[in-house]
Structures are given as C-alpha cells and as structure tokens.
Design an enzyme around this catalytic site. Structure first.
Site, PDB file in Angstrom:
ATOM      1  N   LYS A  80      -2.461  -4.947  -3.227  1.00 25.62           N
ATOM      2  CA  LYS A  80      -1.318  -5.201  -2.312  1.00 25.62           C
ATOM      3  C   LYS A  80      -1.207  -6.705  -2.059  1.00 25.62           C
ATOM      4  O   LYS A  80      -1.413  -7.496  -2.972  1.00 25.62           O
ATOM      5  CB  LYS A  80      -1.467  -4.383  -1.028  1.00 25.62           C
ATOM      6  CG  LYS A  80      -1.683  -2.896  -1.318  1.00 25.62           C
ATOM      7  CD  LYS A  80      -1.602  -2.023  -0.110  1.00 25.62           C
ATOM      8  CE  LYS A  80      -1.838  -0.575  -0.516  1.00 25.62           C
ATOM      9  NZ  LYS A  80      -1.739   0.364   0.597  1.00 25.62           N
ATOM     10  N   HIS A  88       5.955   2.730  -5.069  1.00 21.35           N
ATOM     11  CA  HIS A  88       4.977   2.796  -3.979  1.00 21.35           C
ATOM     12  C   HIS A  88       5.698   2.954  -2.646  1.00 21.35           C
ATOM     13  O   HIS A  88       6.748   2.354  -2.423  1.00 21.35           O
ATOM     14  CB  HIS A  88       4.102   1.531  -3.969  1.00 21.35           C
ATOM     15  CG  HIS A  88       2.901   1.689  -3.078  1.00 21.35           C
ATOM     16  ND1 HIS A  88       2.983   1.552  -1.718  1.00 21.35           N
ATOM     17  CD2 HIS A  88       1.621   2.021  -3.356  1.00 21.35           C
ATOM     18  CE1 HIS A  88       1.781   1.783  -1.193  1.00 21.35           C
ATOM     19  NE2 HIS A  88       0.943   2.067  -2.170  1.00 21.35           N
ATOM     20  N   GLU A 124       0.540  10.071  -3.275  1.00 20.32           N
ATOM     21  CA  GLU A 124      -0.030   9.351  -2.135  1.00 20.32           C
ATOM     22  C   GLU A 124       0.717   9.727  -0.862  1.00 20.32           C
ATOM     23  O   GLU A 124       1.773   9.154  -0.564  1.00 20.32           O
ATOM     24  CB  GLU A 124       0.122   7.837  -2.333  1.00 20.32           C
ATOM     25  CG  GLU A 124      -0.550   7.294  -3.563  1.00 20.32           C
ATOM     26  CD  GLU A 124      -0.813   5.805  -3.411  1.00 20.32           C
ATOM     27  OE1 GLU A 124      -1.994   5.441  -3.396  1.00 20.32           O
ATOM     28  OE2 GLU A 124       0.145   5.030  -3.271  1.00 20.32           O
TER      29      GLU A 124
HETATM   30  P1  PGA Z   1      -5.337   2.951   0.846  1.00 12.97           P
HETATM   31  O1  PGA Z   1      -4.006   2.638   0.018  1.00 12.97           O
HETATM   32  O2  PGA Z   1      -6.420   3.263  -0.137  1.00 12.97           O
HETATM   33  O3  PGA Z   1      -5.595   1.720   1.652  1.00 12.97           O
HETATM   34  O4  PGA Z   1      -5.026   4.139   1.720  1.00 12.97           O
HETATM   35  C1  PGA Z   1      -3.679   3.375  -1.128  1.00 12.97           C
HETATM   36  C2  PGA Z   1      -2.403   2.871  -1.740  1.00 12.97           C
HETATM   37  O5  PGA Z   1      -1.452   2.547  -1.016  1.00 12.97           O
HETATM   38  O6  PGA Z   1      -2.291   2.789  -2.982  1.00 12.97           O
END
Ligand code: PGA
Length: 232
Positions: free
Chosen positions: A8, A86, A155
């Site tokens: 990110k 995403h 997700e």
């Molecule tokens: P996280 O994020 O592992 O911090 O929950 C996952 C993602 O957004 O790909």
C-alpha cells in the site's frame, strides 16, 4: 500457493530494496509463488526471483493523466503484473466498476497477470451468504474471468486492516461459491497474520493469501510464507 504482499502507501524505495534483499536470502518451498506490490516510487528492475507488481496503473500507454502511471512507465521496469479492484481504490479513490473493467481490459490486452480484488462491506455480510454472493458477482461485471493470467483475491472490506479476519466458515463458504463460477486461483485477504495463515491456507479452494499490514515486516511475511510447510 500464492503469497502476495501489498505494501500500500508504505515503505520507501530504500526500504523496499532492503526488504527484497532480506526476503531473497530466505529459503521457501518450490510451490510458494511470491508476489510483491511496492508503492510506485519503489518499482524497479530488481534482481529477484519474486514477481514484482504495480498496486495500480492507468489504462493507457502514456499521456495527459496527471499523477498516474501507464504501461510505458511500468515497461521500463519489466513490470507485467498489476493489482486491480482493491477496495481501497473502489472506496477511497472512488473507482467505479466501469473504470475498473476498463483497466482490466487494457491490462488483459497487454498480457499482464492481473490480481483482481473483490470484497463486500460489513452490512452486506450481515445480510447473509446469498447477499454476499450477489454483491461479489456484481464486481465481475465487465471482467473476463476466463483470462488465463487472472488471480482473484477475495477480501471482505470489514476484515482489511482491522485485525479481524473472516472466520474459516465464512472463507470456506465464499470460496466454494466463487469456485463454482471461476477457474482462476482464489486468494483470501484481510488480516492474514503469521498465526492464522496456516489455518486459512488449509481451507478448500484457498490458493493463497494477499497480505497488507503483516507483510510490511519481512520477518512477519516470511512466517506467513513458511506456514505452507504446516499444511502439507
Ligand atoms: P490487511 O490488508 O492484511 O492489512 O488486512 C489486506 C489487503 O488490503 O490487501
């Protein structure tokens, strides 16, 4: 099994290089396929066995798209993998399904591996499995799910960055539903950590994980990758 790290808006270019060097010194199972998605400023032609992908890109070779990067910029670093859809881009950056589908078509035509993300908000999850199925299938509108270089990541939005992963039952039910519709590898993402990775990876139809927070530290991501040894 696929292990994808989404940094990110974290880590500098220098930190990313150090991360890749450190991870490169570890020994992983041959069937652990590792993808790293650094921020755009840290993309480079790394000498590494891992696949480096872009977290985002604009559906154009180049042009007047202020603040964006296109195929020309990615090609400089031989990037051939991109993350599309995403929830942070859908929700925070306001990307519509139509725009996401346009990106998908562009990068499909360019022959990219596409890691395509879907996921429902908490209110939809609370309505039950059939509401979740409808919501997720709508996120495939305009998407060619027969594309041979597609990887899908489920997700749930309420599990991302919250420390609260979906339960094994929720993941199992959702992945079984997705598997009926889609042949591509199916990842789970959302609060995957060293201590829950083995359990998640052992769920039927889970072909890997997409990791945000717990991938930022190279030792933590290493522990997630080596959990593959515990599910054999
Ligand atoms: P996280 O994020 O592992 O911090 O929950 C996952 C993602 O957004 O790909």
């Amino acid at each position: 099994m696929i292990f994808a790290a989404n940094f990110k808006c974290n880590l500098t270019r220098a930190e990313t290089r150090a991360y890749i060097d450190t991870l490169g010194q570890k020994r992983f199972a041959d069937d652990a396929h590792i993808f790293l998605f650094p921020p755009a400023t840290a993309l480079d032609r790394y000498d590494t066995p891992f696949t480096i992908g872009a977290q985002n890109a604009y559906p154009a070779h180049h042009g007047a798209f202020t603040g964006e990067i296109g195929l020309q910029q990615l090609s400089e670093f031989e990037i051939e993998t991109v993350l599309i859809g995403h929830s942070e881009r859908r929700e925070i950056l306001g990307e519509s399904q139509a725009f996401i589908a346009e990106k998908y078509r562009f990068f499909q035509e360019a022959g990219y591996t596409i890691l395509y993300c879907i996921g429902e908000p908490l209110a939809v999850r609370e309505e039950g499995d059939s509401a979740v199925a409808d919501y997720l299938m709508a996120q495939f509108e305009g998407i060619d799910t027969d594309y041979e270089r597609l990887i899908v990541a489920y997700e749930p939005i309420w599990a991302i960055g919250t420390g609260r992963a979906a339960t094994s039952e929720e993941i199992a039910a959702t992945h079984a539903m997705l598997r009926k519709e889609i042949d591509a590898p199916l990842l789970y993402g959302g609060s995957v950590k060293p201590d829950n990775a083995a359990e998640i990876l052992s769920i039927a139809h889970v072909d890997g994980v997409l990791v945000g927070s717990a991938s930022l530290n190279v030792e933590s991501f290493t522990k997630i990758i080596i959990s593959i040894d515990r599910i054999k």
